[in-house]
Write a protein that holds these residues in place. Structure first.
Motif, mmCIF file in Angstrom:
data_model
loop_
_atom_site.group_PDB
_atom_site.id
_atom_site.type_symbol
_atom_site.label_atom_id
_atom_site.label_comp_id
_atom_site.label_asym_id
_atom_site.label_seq_id
_atom_site.Cartn_x
_atom_site.Cartn_y
_atom_site.Cartn_z
ATOM 1 N N CYS A 88 1.244 -1.235 0.436
ATOM 2 C CA CYS A 88 0.423 -0.387 0.407
ATOM 3 C C CYS A 88 0.843 1.129 -0.515
ATOM 4 N N GLY A 89 0.287 2.454 -0.885
ATOM 5 C CA GLY A 89 1.276 3.328 -0.850
ATOM 6 C C GLY A 89 0.145 4.765 -0.505
ATOM 7 N N GLY A 90 -0.731 4.396 -0.300
ATOM 8 C CA GLY A 90 -1.095 5.703 0.798
ATOM 9 C C GLY A 90 -2.580 5.197 0.808
ATOM 10 N N VAL A 91 -3.589 5.793 1.999
ATOM 11 C CA VAL A 91 -4.737 5.449 2.186
ATOM 12 C C VAL A 91 -5.504 6.805 1.089
ATOM 13 N N PHE A 92 -6.807 6.164 1.031
ATOM 14 C CA PHE A 92 -7.973 6.343 -0.073
ATOM 15 C C PHE A 92 -9.172 6.779 0.544
ATOM 16 N N VAL A 93 -9.675 7.100 1.255
ATOM 17 C CA VAL A 93 -11.006 7.095 1.539
ATOM 18 C C VAL A 93 -12.058 7.569 0.705
ATOM 19 N N THR A 94 -13.166 6.526 -0.043
ATOM 20 C CA THR A 94 -13.845 7.751 -0.982
ATOM 21 C C THR A 94 -15.360 7.173 -0.268
ATOM 22 N N ILE A 95 -16.869 8.417 -0.632
ATOM 23 C CA ILE A 95 -18.092 8.100 -0.144
ATOM 24 C C ILE A 95 -18.796 8.290 -1.055
ATOM 25 N N ALA A 96 -19.382 7.226 -1.569
ATOM 26 C CA ALA A 96 -20.318 6.736 -3.066
ATOM 27 C C ALA A 96 -21.955 7.660 -2.513
ATOM 28 N N ARG A 113 -7.534 17.023 -0.898
ATOM 29 C CA ARG A 113 -6.287 16.228 -0.267
ATOM 30 C C ARG A 113 -5.874 16.494 0.474
ATOM 31 N N PHE A 114 -5.240 16.059 1.884
ATOM 32 C CA PHE A 114 -4.529 16.039 2.804
ATOM 33 C C PHE A 114 -2.981 15.484 2.895
ATOM 34 N N PRO A 115 -2.167 15.341 3.902
ATOM 35 C CA PRO A 115 -1.280 14.896 4.150
ATOM 36 C C PRO A 115 -1.157 13.486 4.307
ATOM 37 N N GLY A 116 -1.082 12.163 3.313
ATOM 38 C CA GLY A 116 -1.404 11.240 4.027
ATOM 39 C C GLY A 116 -2.825 10.470 3.374
ATOM 40 N N LEU A 117 -3.689 11.421 3.537
ATOM 41 C CA LEU A 117 -4.849 11.104 2.900
ATOM 42 C C LEU A 117 -6.091 11.359 1.617
ATOM 43 N N ARG A 118 -6.458 11.024 0.801
ATOM 44 C CA ARG A 118 -7.398 11.616 -0.199
ATOM 45 C C ARG A 118 -8.290 10.964 0.195
ATOM 46 N N LEU A 119 -9.466 12.518 -0.167
ATOM 47 C CA LEU A 119 -10.745 11.814 0.489
ATOM 48 C C LEU A 119 -11.792 12.370 -0.983
ATOM 49 N N ALA A 120 -12.235 10.930 -1.292
ATOM 50 C CA ALA A 120 -13.067 11.067 -2.776
ATOM 51 C C ALA A 120 -14.201 11.338 -2.560
ATOM 52 N N ILE A 121 -15.631 11.867 -2.987
ATOM 53 C CA ILE A 121 -16.527 11.661 -3.836
ATOM 54 C C ILE A 121 -16.858 11.548 -4.968
ATOM 55 N N PHE A 122 -17.933 10.133 -4.797
ATOM 56 C CA PHE A 122 -18.289 10.224 -6.559
ATOM 57 C C PHE A 122 -19.928 9.826 -6.807
ATOM 58 N N ARG A 123 -20.388 9.195 -7.870
ATOM 59 C CA ARG A 123 -21.560 9.139 -8.004
ATOM 60 C C ARG A 123 -21.474 8.176 -8.474
ATOM 61 N N PRO A 124 -21.790 6.799 -7.849
ATOM 62 C CA PRO A 124 -22.169 5.677 -9.228
ATOM 63 C C PRO A 124 -22.650 5.519 -9.762
ATOM 64 N N ARG A 125 -21.990 4.957 -10.688
ATOM 65 C CA ARG A 125 -22.661 4.468 -11.616
ATOM 66 C C ARG A 125 -24.130 4.204 -11.722
ATOM 67 N N PRO A 126 -25.521 3.861 -12.971
ATOM 68 C CA PRO A 126 -26.887 3.577 -12.852
ATOM 69 C C PRO A 126 -26.605 1.832 -12.419
ATOM 70 N N ASP A 127 -26.524 0.825 -13.263
ATOM 71 C CA ASP A 127 -26.255 0.084 -12.746
ATOM 72 C C ASP A 127 -24.942 -0.855 -11.331
ATOM 73 N N GLN A 128 -24.551 1.102 -10.473
ATOM 74 C CA GLN A 128 -24.139 0.052 -9.390
ATOM 75 C C GLN A 128 -24.698 0.700 -7.842
ATOM 76 N N VAL A 129 -25.787 1.623 -8.057
ATOM 77 C CA VAL A 129 -26.534 2.323 -6.637
ATOM 78 C C VAL A 129 -26.570 1.288 -5.953
ATOM 79 N N ALA A 130 -27.303 0.287 -6.163
ATOM 80 C CA ALA A 130 -27.486 -1.179 -5.244
ATOM 81 C C ALA A 130 -26.479 -2.030 -4.747
ATOM 82 N N ARG A 131 -25.023 -1.781 -5.067
ATOM 83 C CA ARG A 131 -24.497 -1.328 -4.678
ATOM 84 C C ARG A 131 -23.342 -0.739 -3.150
#
Length: 130
Positions: free
Chosen positions: A8-16, A47-65
């Motif tokens: 692992c080269g870093g921490v990356f947190v995502t929110i759908a 972006r923060f030192p040592g962390l990235r926080l991403a927010i993304f919209r799931p594709r329509p076929d992935q919404v339930a996941r």
């Protein structure tokens, strides 16, 4: 990899979120910064030192996941300099913490939720006297 590690080269947190623009606006105001990477209606990244926080919209076929009734066991913990100031800021953003400040062995904290119901923990370190 021969050592059995993940490498692992870093921490990356995502929110759908289906409410991407509202969540990007909320986190921009909460964190006091614009998204460093931004693709309208698709993706934003803070972006923060040592962390990235991403927010993304799931594709329509992935919404339930990515749908969930609660934030489950995962929390986004934000260390703050002043818990009272952070609570006031969250309240101004329309997301006041529903409970009282808790004292833990590692400091003081309060739980809150973003507009999508994802759990936030605002944490203030408390230095112990030597």
């Amino acid at each position: 990899m021969t050592d059995g590690s993940l490498g692992c080269g870093g921490v990356f947190v995502t929110i759908a979120s289906l409410n991407l623009e509202a969540l990007v606006s909320f986190y921009g105001a909460l964190l006091g910064q614009e998204a460093q990477v931004y693709q309208r209606d698709r993706y934003a990244e803070f972006r923060f030192p040592g962390l990235r926080l991403a927010i993304f919209r799931p594709r329509p076929d992935q919404v339930a996941r990515f749908a969930g009734a609660s934030s489950g066991a995962m929390s986004l913990c934000l260390e703050v300099a002043s818990l009272e100031a952070a609570i006031a800021h969250l309240t101004r953003l329309g997301c006041p913490p529903p409970g009282a400040i808790l004292t833990a062995s590692h400091g003081r904290e309060v739980y809150a939720f973003d507009p999508d119901g994802n759990r936030l923990i605002l944490h203030q370190n408390v230095e112990k006297p030597a």
